[in-house]
Every structure is written in structure tokens, then in C-alpha cells.
Design a protein around this motif. Structure first.
Motif, short mmCIF file in Angstrom:
data_model
loop_
_atom_site.label_atom_id
_atom_site.label_comp_id
_atom_site.label_asym_id
_atom_site.label_seq_id
_atom_site.Cartn_x
_atom_site.Cartn_y
_atom_site.Cartn_z
N ALA A 149 -15.53 3.40 8.52
CA ALA A 149 -16.11 4.45 9.37
C ALA A 149 -15.82 5.83 8.79
CB ALA A 149 -15.56 4.35 10.79
N CYS A 150 -14.60 6.04 8.30
CA CYS A 150 -14.24 7.33 7.69
C CYS A 150 -15.06 7.59 6.43
CB CYS A 150 -12.75 7.36 7.38
SG CYS A 150 -11.68 7.47 8.82
N LEU A 189 -18.04 6.41 5.74
CA LEU A 189 -19.43 6.70 6.12
C LEU A 189 -19.56 8.08 6.73
CD1 LEU A 189 -20.56 3.28 7.66
CD2 LEU A 189 -20.93 4.14 5.33
N ALA A 190 -18.52 8.54 7.42
CA ALA A 190 -18.56 9.87 8.04
C ALA A 190 -18.61 10.98 6.99
CB ALA A 190 -17.34 10.06 8.95
N ARG A 191 -18.25 10.66 5.77
CA ARG A 191 -18.30 11.66 4.69
C ARG A 191 -19.67 11.73 4.03
NH1 ARG A 191 -12.79 9.88 3.94
NH2 ARG A 191 -13.39 8.27 2.44
N GLU A 192 -20.56 10.81 4.38
CA GLU A 192 -21.92 10.84 3.84
C GLU A 192 -22.76 11.90 4.57
OE1 GLU A 192 -23.03 9.11 1.34
OE2 GLU A 192 -21.43 7.62 1.06
N GLU A 193 -23.76 12.42 3.87
CA GLU A 193 -24.66 13.40 4.48
C GLU A 193 -25.80 12.74 5.25
OE1 GLU A 193 -25.22 17.29 2.08
OE2 GLU A 193 -25.11 15.69 0.58
N ARG A 194 -26.17 11.55 4.80
CA ARG A 194 -27.32 10.87 5.40
C ARG A 194 -27.12 9.36 5.33
NH1 ARG A 194 -33.44 11.05 2.86
NH2 ARG A 194 -34.53 9.94 4.53
N MET A 210 -25.52 0.35 16.35
CA MET A 210 -25.07 1.28 17.39
C MET A 210 -23.56 1.41 17.41
SD MET A 210 -27.54 0.31 20.59
CE MET A 210 -29.26 -0.08 20.32
N VAL A 211 -22.87 0.29 17.23
CA VAL A 211 -21.41 0.32 17.19
C VAL A 211 -20.92 1.15 16.01
CG1 VAL A 211 -19.34 -1.10 16.89
CG2 VAL A 211 -21.18 -1.89 18.37
N ILE A 212 -21.51 0.92 14.85
CA ILE A 212 -21.09 1.66 13.65
C ILE A 212 -21.41 3.14 13.79
CG2 ILE A 212 -21.47 1.92 11.17
CD1 ILE A 212 -21.97 -1.11 11.08
N ILE A 213 -22.59 3.45 14.28
CA ILE A 213 -22.98 4.86 14.45
C ILE A 213 -22.00 5.57 15.38
CG2 ILE A 213 -24.74 6.39 15.43
CD1 ILE A 213 -26.82 4.34 14.39
N ASP A 214 -21.64 4.92 16.48
CA ASP A 214 -20.70 5.53 17.43
C ASP A 214 -19.36 5.80 16.75
OD1 ASP A 214 -18.39 5.14 19.56
OD2 ASP A 214 -20.17 5.76 20.68
N ALA A 215 -18.85 4.81 16.02
CA ALA A 215 -17.56 4.97 15.36
C ALA A 215 -17.59 6.07 14.31
CB ALA A 215 -17.14 3.64 14.73
N VAL A 216 -18.74 6.24 13.65
CA VAL A 216 -18.87 7.25 12.59
C VAL A 216 -19.03 8.65 13.19
CG1 VAL A 216 -20.38 8.09 10.75
CG2 VAL A 216 -19.78 5.66 10.87
N VAL A 217 -19.92 8.78 14.16
CA VAL A 217 -20.24 10.11 14.70
C VAL A 217 -19.02 10.76 15.36
CG1 VAL A 217 -21.62 11.34 16.44
CG2 VAL A 217 -22.69 9.66 14.94
N ARG A 218 -18.19 9.96 16.03
CA ARG A 218 -17.02 10.53 16.70
C ARG A 218 -16.02 11.13 15.71
NH1 ARG A 218 -15.44 7.83 20.59
NH2 ARG A 218 -13.27 8.47 20.68
N LYS A 219 -16.16 10.79 14.42
CA LYS A 219 -15.27 11.34 13.41
C LYS A 219 -15.80 12.64 12.80
CE LYS A 219 -13.19 6.94 12.12
NZ LYS A 219 -11.87 7.34 12.71
N LEU A 220 -17.02 13.03 13.14
CA LEU A 220 -17.57 14.26 12.58
C LEU A 220 -16.91 15.47 13.24
CD1 LEU A 220 -21.36 13.31 12.51
CD2 LEU A 220 -19.67 13.10 10.67
N ALA A 229 -11.57 17.70 21.56
CA ALA A 229 -10.43 18.22 20.80
C ALA A 229 -10.71 18.00 19.32
CB ALA A 229 -9.15 17.50 21.20
N GLU A 230 -10.47 19.01 18.52
CA GLU A 230 -10.77 18.93 17.09
C GLU A 230 -10.01 17.78 16.42
OE1 GLU A 230 -12.95 20.53 15.10
OE2 GLU A 230 -13.75 21.27 16.96
N THR A 231 -8.80 17.46 16.95
CA THR A 231 -8.01 16.40 16.36
C THR A 231 -8.11 15.12 17.19
OG1 THR A 231 -6.03 17.13 17.57
CG2 THR A 231 -6.39 18.03 15.36
N GLY A 232 -9.09 15.05 18.07
CA GLY A 232 -9.18 13.92 18.99
C GLY A 232 -9.22 12.58 18.31
N ALA A 233 -9.93 12.47 17.20
CA ALA A 233 -10.06 11.17 16.53
C ALA A 233 -8.83 10.80 15.72
CB ALA A 233 -11.29 11.18 15.61
#
Length: 253
Positions: A107-108, A110-115, A153-163, A169-173
Motif C-alpha cells: 500500500a505504501c 502504491l501510494a508513491r505512484e502518481e497514477r 476497492m480495498v486496495i484503493i482505500d488502503a492506498v488513499v488513506r496514506k496520501l 491528522a497529518e500523522t494519522g496513518a
């Protein structure tokens, strides 16, 4: 971040992507999401995306032609809305039981990808030739779902919450389970006593150092009890190891 999905049931995303954190991420401009209908790249009057498997067998297999045509349209001619096809060429993800296990580390990454572009299977699977388009093939676990839409949907949720900026909270994740390799510590809120069950006194003390130490120990204890396999991959401090040894020895040691 731009996230797109390619599937035969794009309407499945409406509720999830229009609610709660996903909706807020889009309103903030952090996320751009688009669910593409694979049937838009078919050429028969029935808009067929599947066919009988070669060699016989039960069920239907998703055809590779519409997937390739959709990929050519969304990626090679850049109809996904990116500024340039080269700079925002998506990381294309297929969902399949034979993929790499999905974890917080993935997830981390994928969160670093732009698209991201998720290609979602259905029925008995996807024509194997379509997997040549995949940058990554991911599995949620050792079970089978009816559709790749659910897995995406599960993966998208896990990725987006890391953006950055998505959570309140900025450090929430950062404190969540698996963020540091451990399960998250127990959480409490008001009232401090409910049906005889009390919130641990340290959490009411106002001593931030003591709270931090308690939370670390609780994460270690919970992980050792419920997911001891995770401890093999965690960078443990001498204090952590000493605490875990005390758990192993027991209170009378």
C-alpha cells in the motif's frame, strides 16, 4: 493522485468512492478517480467482454481484446486525463489469486505512484495474454471473490488513506496497524468507566512519555499474542526485546 479502474461493473464504485474519506479526498483535490466501463471497448451489439474457455470447463473467461484496446486508449493515447502520457503512465494493477499478497508495505509503495490503473476480472478469470500489460498483479488473500472490483476497492482505500492531507491528522496513518510492522495498540474514548470496565490509568495521566511507552508495549504484546509471525520482520530495540522476553518468561519469572 489519479486512480482509474477498468471493469464490467463500474457502477459498483459509486457508493464507496462517493462516501466518507474517499469523497473528501476528491473534494480536496488530492484524488482524481474514474471508473471506466470495459464494455466501451467492445464492438458487438451485446457488448461482450467474456467467452467460453479454450479446452472446455465451467464458467466464462474475460476476453483480452477489449482490455488491450482500453489500455491503448487510456494509456498510450492518454485519455485518462494526465498532463503527458509519459510522465503519468499508470502503474497498471491486475487483481488475481495468483498475485503477490497485499500488505501495508505494498500500500505504501502504491501510494508513491502518481497514477494507478486497476484492471478488474470477473467470472472464471482473464485471458492470460492480458497479464502482459500488468506492472503488478496483487491478491488480497487465499480466497476467491466474485469480482476484482471488490478487491480493488480495498486496495484503493488502503492506498488513499496514506496520501498526505487525506486523514484528519497529518500523522494519522503512521500509528495504524502494520505501519511499523506491529499491530496497533488498544484505543479508548469517553466514558472512562463503562459497565465496570476502566480505561487504563496511564492514558488519563497526561504523561505523554508514559503513554507512548505503554502504547509501544501494548503493540508488542498484541502482536506477540495474535500475529507472532510479524515480529520476525520488525526492527526491535533492546527495550522491545527485553519486554518481549518478560512476556515469554511470565509474571513469576
Amino acid at each position: 493522485m489519479i486512480i482509474e479502474t477498468l471493469s464490467t461493473f463500474p457502477d459498483m464504485y459509486a457508493s464507496v468512492m462517493g462516501t466518507s474519506m474517499m469523497r473528501i479526498a476528491q473534494e480536496k483535490g488530492i484524488l482524481r478517480f474514474k471508473a471506466h466501463d470495459l464494455r466501451d471497448w467492445t464492438h458487438d451489439r451485446h457488448r461482450t467482454t467474456d467467452d467460453d474457455p479454450y479446452g472446455g470447463g465451467n464458467g466464462l473467461v474475460m476476453k483480452c481484446e477489449p482490455i488491450f484496446e482500453a489500455y491503448d486508449s487510456l494509456v498510450l493515447t492518454n485519455e485518462g486525463g494526465a498532463d503527458t502520457a509519459e510522465s503519468l503512465k499508470p502503474c497498471t494493477i491486475f487483481l488475481s489469486p495468483h498475485g503477490e499478497p497485499f500488505t501495508d508495505v505494498v500500500a505504501c509503495e502504491l501510494a508513491r505512484e502518481e497514477r494507478l490503473l486497476f484492471v478488474c476480472g470477473h467470472y472464471e478469470g482473464i485471458d492470460e495474454r492480458a497479464y502482459t500489460l500488468a506492472d503488478r498483479t496483487i491478491s488480497l488473500g487465499d480466497y476467491v471473490l466474485t469480482s476484482g472490483e471488490l478487491a480493488s476497492m480495498v486496495i484503493i482505500d488502503a492506498v488513499v488513506r496514506k496520501l498526505p492531507g487525506v486523514l484528519g491528522a497529518e500523522t494519522g496513518a503512521l500509528d495504524e496497524s502494520f505501519a511499523d510492522g506491529l499491530l496497533e495498540y488498544p484505543q479508548y474514548t469517553r466514558p472512562s468507566v463503562f459497565r465496570g470496565m476502566e480505561v487504563p490509568a496511564v492514558l488519563l495521566s497526561g504523561n505523554h512519555a508514559a503513554v507512548a511507552a505503554w502504547r509501544r508495549e501494548q503493540s508488542l504484546e498484541r502482536t506477540a499474542r495474535l500475529r507472532p509471525d510479524l515480529l520476525e520482520q520488525v526492527d526491535l530495540s533492546p527495550t522491545d526485546r527485553e519486554f518481549l522476553q518478560s512476556l515469554l518468561n511470565g509474571p513469576d519469572a
